[in-house]
Design a protein around this motif. Structure first.
Motif: not given
Length: 176
Positions: A129-133
């Motif tokens: 999700n972009g935050e947890n890549d």
């Protein structure tokens, strides 16, 4: 002494390990079976019981079977998708061995990584999700590494484990 290898395998990893363990058992009085609802708790004197890991423990069928064994010598072996972390392996071992009754003799455990179904990788990929890549990339690397296991090295380590169990047994004066 009669040696029984019992196992549950979901993806074939634990079955592969069970066969390696069976092959390494030096005692000629041995048998190997997939655990499929057996209610016979006197199949052997020494048990090697194998399981795949689900949420940090074994299946209910394995745990129930362990709880019904009495006055046996029991060694555990298992596979799990998440590897490379000895503390995680030890936590799984503790969770499973807690079901072994006090009247049994616990002989130790062997754990190794095993491949996971592709649906797990797909689930990991959908988590990005972009935050947890970075975290998801680590999960994907672990998944890809797990696809190589159990490997020849894992089988050799399983055989070493079996030998250590039989060394313990012979040290107790067992007929091995």
């Amino acid at each position: 002494m009669k040696v029984q290898v019992l196992y549950k395998s979901k993806t074939g990893n634990t079955e592969k390990l069970a066969k390696a363990i069976y092959a390494a058992i030096p005692d000629p009085d041995k048998d190997i079976q997939r655990l499929e609802g057996q209610k016979n708790y006197d199949m052997g004197d020494v048990y090697f019981i194998g399981y795949w890991t689900d949420k940090g423990t074994a299946s209910f069928e394995i745990l129930d079977y362990l709880g019904e064994l009495h006055n046996k010598k029991i060694a555990l072996f298992g596979t799990c998708g998440f590897g490379g972390n000895e503390k995680y392996f030890q936590r799984i071992e503790e969770n499973v061995k807690a079901f072994i009754g006090d009247d049994n003799e616990y002989l130790g455990a062997f754990m190794c990584q095993g491949k996971m179904p592709i649906q797990i990788r797909e689930r990991y990929e959908s988590m990005k999700n972009g935050e947890n890549d970075a975290k998801v990339e680590a999960l994907l690397r672990n998944f890809d590494e797990a696809m190589l296991h159990p490997d020849r090295d894992d089988m050799e380590k399983a055989a070493v484990f079996v030998n250590s169990v039989f060394e313990k047994l012979s040290g107790e004066g067992a007929n091995c």
